[in-house]
Design a protein around this motif. Structure first.
Motif, short mmCIF file in Angstrom:
data_model
loop_
_atom_site.label_atom_id
_atom_site.label_comp_id
_atom_site.label_asym_id
_atom_site.label_seq_id
_atom_site.Cartn_x
_atom_site.Cartn_y
_atom_site.Cartn_z
N SER A 1 -1.29 18.32 -11.43
CA SER A 1 -1.23 17.21 -10.47
C SER A 1 -2.31 17.35 -9.41
O SER A 1 -2.84 18.43 -9.17
CB SER A 1 0.15 17.13 -9.82
OG SER A 1 0.35 18.22 -8.95
N SER A 2 -2.59 16.19 -8.78
CA SER A 2 -3.53 16.14 -7.68
C SER A 2 -3.18 14.91 -6.85
O SER A 2 -2.52 13.99 -7.33
CB SER A 2 -4.97 16.05 -8.19
OG SER A 2 -5.88 16.22 -7.12
N SER A 3 -3.63 14.88 -5.59
CA SER A 3 -3.33 13.77 -4.69
C SER A 3 -4.57 13.34 -3.93
O SER A 3 -5.51 14.11 -3.76
CB SER A 3 -2.26 14.19 -3.67
OG SER A 3 -1.07 14.54 -4.30
N THR A 4 -4.52 12.10 -3.47
CA THR A 4 -5.55 11.56 -2.59
C THR A 4 -4.89 10.57 -1.64
O THR A 4 -3.82 10.05 -1.94
CB THR A 4 -6.69 10.88 -3.38
OG1 THR A 4 -7.78 10.62 -2.51
CG2 THR A 4 -6.24 9.57 -4.03
N THR A 5 -5.53 10.32 -0.52
CA THR A 5 -5.04 9.33 0.42
C THR A 5 -5.93 8.10 0.31
O THR A 5 -7.16 8.21 0.33
CB THR A 5 -5.04 9.88 1.86
OG1 THR A 5 -4.19 11.03 1.90
CG2 THR A 5 -4.51 8.84 2.84
N ILE A 6 -5.28 6.93 0.19
CA ILE A 6 -6.00 5.66 0.05
C ILE A 6 -5.65 4.76 1.23
O ILE A 6 -4.48 4.66 1.59
CB ILE A 6 -5.64 4.99 -1.29
CG1 ILE A 6 -6.08 5.89 -2.47
CG2 ILE A 6 -6.30 3.60 -1.39
CD1 ILE A 6 -5.71 5.35 -3.84
N ARG A 7 -6.67 4.14 1.79
CA ARG A 7 -6.46 3.22 2.92
C ARG A 7 -5.99 1.87 2.41
O ARG A 7 -6.78 0.93 2.27
CB ARG A 7 -7.75 3.07 3.73
CG ARG A 7 -8.12 4.28 4.56
CD ARG A 7 -9.32 4.03 5.47
NE ARG A 7 -10.40 3.27 4.85
CZ ARG A 7 -11.42 3.80 4.19
NH1 ARG A 7 -11.51 5.11 4.05
NH2 ARG A 7 -12.36 3.04 3.67
N ALA A 8 -4.70 1.79 2.12
CA ALA A 8 -4.09 0.54 1.65
C ALA A 8 -2.58 0.72 1.67
O ALA A 8 -2.08 1.86 1.65
CB ALA A 8 -4.56 0.19 0.25
N ALA A 9 -1.88 -0.39 1.70
CA ALA A 9 -0.42 -0.36 1.67
C ALA A 9 0.08 0.06 0.29
O ALA A 9 -0.57 -0.21 -0.72
CB ALA A 9 0.13 -1.74 2.02
N GLN A 10 1.21 0.69 0.29
CA GLN A 10 1.83 1.19 -0.94
C GLN A 10 1.97 0.07 -1.98
O GLN A 10 1.62 0.26 -3.15
CB GLN A 10 3.21 1.75 -0.56
CG GLN A 10 3.81 2.66 -1.56
CD GLN A 10 5.05 3.35 -0.99
OE1 GLN A 10 5.11 3.69 0.19
NE2 GLN A 10 6.03 3.56 -1.83
N ALA A 11 2.46 -1.09 -1.58
CA ALA A 11 2.67 -2.20 -2.52
C ALA A 11 1.35 -2.67 -3.12
O ALA A 11 1.30 -3.02 -4.31
CB ALA A 11 3.38 -3.36 -1.83
N ASP A 12 0.27 -2.68 -2.33
CA ASP A 12 -1.03 -3.11 -2.83
C ASP A 12 -1.57 -2.13 -3.87
O ASP A 12 -2.16 -2.53 -4.87
CB ASP A 12 -2.03 -3.26 -1.69
CG ASP A 12 -1.64 -4.39 -0.73
OD1 ASP A 12 -0.89 -5.30 -1.14
OD2 ASP A 12 -2.09 -4.33 0.44
N ILE A 13 -1.38 -0.84 -3.62
CA ILE A 13 -1.83 0.18 -4.58
C ILE A 13 -1.02 0.09 -5.86
O ILE A 13 -1.58 0.12 -6.96
CB ILE A 13 -1.74 1.59 -3.96
CG1 ILE A 13 -2.69 1.69 -2.77
CG2 ILE A 13 -2.03 2.67 -5.01
CD1 ILE A 13 -2.50 2.93 -1.92
N MET A 14 0.31 -0.05 -5.75
CA MET A 14 1.13 -0.13 -6.95
C MET A 14 0.81 -1.38 -7.76
O MET A 14 0.88 -1.36 -8.99
CB MET A 14 2.62 -0.07 -6.61
CG MET A 14 3.50 0.09 -7.83
SD MET A 14 3.13 1.55 -8.86
CE MET A 14 4.04 2.82 -8.00
N ALA A 15 0.41 -2.46 -7.10
CA ALA A 15 0.02 -3.66 -7.83
C ALA A 15 -1.20 -3.39 -8.72
O ALA A 15 -1.27 -3.86 -9.86
CB ALA A 15 -0.27 -4.81 -6.86
N VAL A 16 -2.14 -2.60 -8.22
CA VAL A 16 -3.31 -2.23 -9.01
C VAL A 16 -2.89 -1.30 -10.16
O VAL A 16 -3.31 -1.49 -11.31
CB VAL A 16 -4.39 -1.56 -8.14
CG1 VAL A 16 -5.51 -0.96 -8.99
CG2 VAL A 16 -4.95 -2.55 -7.14
N ILE A 17 -2.05 -0.33 -9.88
CA ILE A 17 -1.58 0.59 -10.91
C ILE A 17 -0.81 -0.17 -11.99
O ILE A 17 -0.93 0.13 -13.18
CB ILE A 17 -0.71 1.71 -10.29
CG1 ILE A 17 -1.58 2.64 -9.43
CG2 ILE A 17 0.04 2.49 -11.36
CD1 ILE A 17 -0.80 3.62 -8.57
#
Length: 145
Positions: free
Chosen positions: A6-22
């Protein structure tokens, strides 16, 4: 199934916006290196994929596999192999999203892959790490643009 990498990163966006892309699996070839195609074959009541077929090229390993998805709102998505490919015999993965401050979200990607070809654990984990890091960088670049 082997231990996950596993690995992590921080993205400057709302959780819902990121999940929409995923959740837009069929757009992965636009931003996820190594993914050649994604076809959603079954969707749930929420409109998100339940099952999909993915074709990828990753160095010495290229394959097409079938995956089943479990969504936990905008908090997480998990997938597992349901149709093995010619090379990939096991695959479990997850994206977990956690709020990380003002308009930021921590995205953690976990992955475990098993292949037909005998492979030393250290080499397999290094390959998983390369896939994860590439996906997280692509996701961040795509969203933060």
């Amino acid at each position: 199934m082997a231990d996950r990498t596993s690995s992590s990163t921080t993205i400057r966006a709302a959780q819902a916006d990121i999940m929409a892309v995923i959740a837009d699996l069929e757009a992965y070839p636009d931003w996820a290196s190594g993914i050649r195609s994604f076809e959603v074959t079954e969707t749930g009541d929420d409109g998100r994929a339940r099952r999909a077929r993915m074709t990828f090229e990753g160095g010495p390993i290229s394959d097409t596999v079938g995956l089943a998805y479990t969504w936990e709102g905008d908090d997480a998505v998990r997938w597992e192999l349901v149709e093995p490919g010619a090379v990939v015999t096991g695959l479990h993965g997850a994206y977990t999203l956690t709020p990380a401050g003002d308009a930021e979200t921590e995205v953690t990607y976990e992955l475990a892959v098993d292949v037909r070809v005998p492979m030393i654990g250290m080499v397999r984990r290094k390959g998983e790490k390369r896939i994860i890091d590439s996906a997280l960088k692509g996701l961040k670049r795509h969203i933060e643009g």
